[in-house]
Design a protein around this motif. Structure first.
Motif, mmCIF file in Angstrom:
data_model
loop_
_atom_site.group_PDB
_atom_site.id
_atom_site.type_symbol
_atom_site.label_atom_id
_atom_site.label_comp_id
_atom_site.label_asym_id
_atom_site.label_seq_id
_atom_site.Cartn_x
_atom_site.Cartn_y
_atom_site.Cartn_z
ATOM 1 N N CYS A 10 -6.379 -1.744 0.198
ATOM 2 C CA CYS A 10 -5.555 -2.088 1.345
ATOM 3 C C CYS A 10 -6.451 -2.469 2.524
ATOM 4 O O CYS A 10 -7.300 -1.678 2.935
ATOM 5 C CB CYS A 10 -4.686 -0.885 1.704
ATOM 6 N N CYS A 53 -0.336 3.647 3.385
ATOM 7 C CA CYS A 53 0.099 3.395 4.757
ATOM 8 C C CYS A 53 1.349 2.528 4.837
ATOM 9 O O CYS A 53 1.878 2.282 5.904
ATOM 10 C CB CYS A 53 -1.028 2.759 5.576
ATOM 11 N N CYS A 94 0.831 -1.208 0.000
ATOM 12 C CA CYS A 94 0.000 0.000 0.000
ATOM 13 C C CYS A 94 0.865 1.257 0.000
ATOM 14 O O CYS A 94 1.763 1.406 0.813
ATOM 15 C CB CYS A 94 -0.905 -0.015 1.224
ATOM 16 N N ALA A 142 -5.682 -2.662 5.512
ATOM 17 C CA ALA A 142 -5.326 -1.894 6.702
ATOM 18 C C ALA A 142 -5.958 -0.503 6.709
ATOM 19 O O ALA A 142 -6.534 -0.077 7.696
ATOM 20 C CB ALA A 142 -3.807 -1.792 6.828
ATOM 21 N N CYS A 143 -5.881 0.215 5.576
ATOM 22 C CA CYS A 143 -6.369 1.605 5.586
ATOM 23 C C CYS A 143 -7.469 1.873 4.569
ATOM 24 O O CYS A 143 -8.051 2.952 4.567
ATOM 25 C CB CYS A 143 -5.201 2.569 5.364
HETATM 26 ZN ZN ZN Z 1 -2.915 0.988 3.430
#
Ligand code: ZN
Length: 125
Positions: A90, A76, A73, A92-93
């Motif tokens: 992503c 992040c 990504c 995660a984000c």
């Molecule tokens: Zn990310």
């Protein structure tokens, strides 16, 4: 059929490596297959049996290790396994990401061979 030409080149590569190691036969081929490779594992297994006929690989097993898609990504900096290949975001984000680190592989990891009836492992470089 797309899988048959892939199977033929895999058999060719494995047979060449086996010959270099002085193998009398190949017992098993371990393949890394990315989920985004576009290859159907079942169709590939079937084609492999056909392609292996009359070669050192005849009667050998094809072991397919399916690799998940991994993205990196930009937002992040995380490297994450994509939970679904329908959505390139992503985990995660939530930022969209198309930078694939893994997932398109069609690679032989290693092969198992017999040299004078002794079992050995050979890596393919
Ligand atoms: Zn990310």
């Amino acid at each position: 059929m797309h899988e048959l030409s892939i199977a033929c080149s895999l058999v060719e590569v494995a047979a060449q490596a086996a010959q270099q190691h002085g193998a009398t036969r190949v017992t098993r081929v371990h393949l890394k297959l990315g989920v985004l490779s576009g290859v159907d594992a079942d169709a590939l297994r079937f084609s492999y049996d056909v392609a292996a006929q009359g070669t050192l690989l005849e009667g050998s097993q094809l072991e397919i290790d399916v690799l998940p898609a991994v993205i990196s990504c930009h937002q992040c900096g995380a490297s994450c396994v994509l939970p679904t290949i329908q959505d390139f975001r992503c985990p995660a984000c939530g930022a969209p990401s198309h930078h694939l680190l893994q997932g398109r592989e069609i690679e032989i990891a290693h092969i198992e061979i017999e040299v004078d009836s002794v079992e050995e492992q050979a890596t393919i470089s």
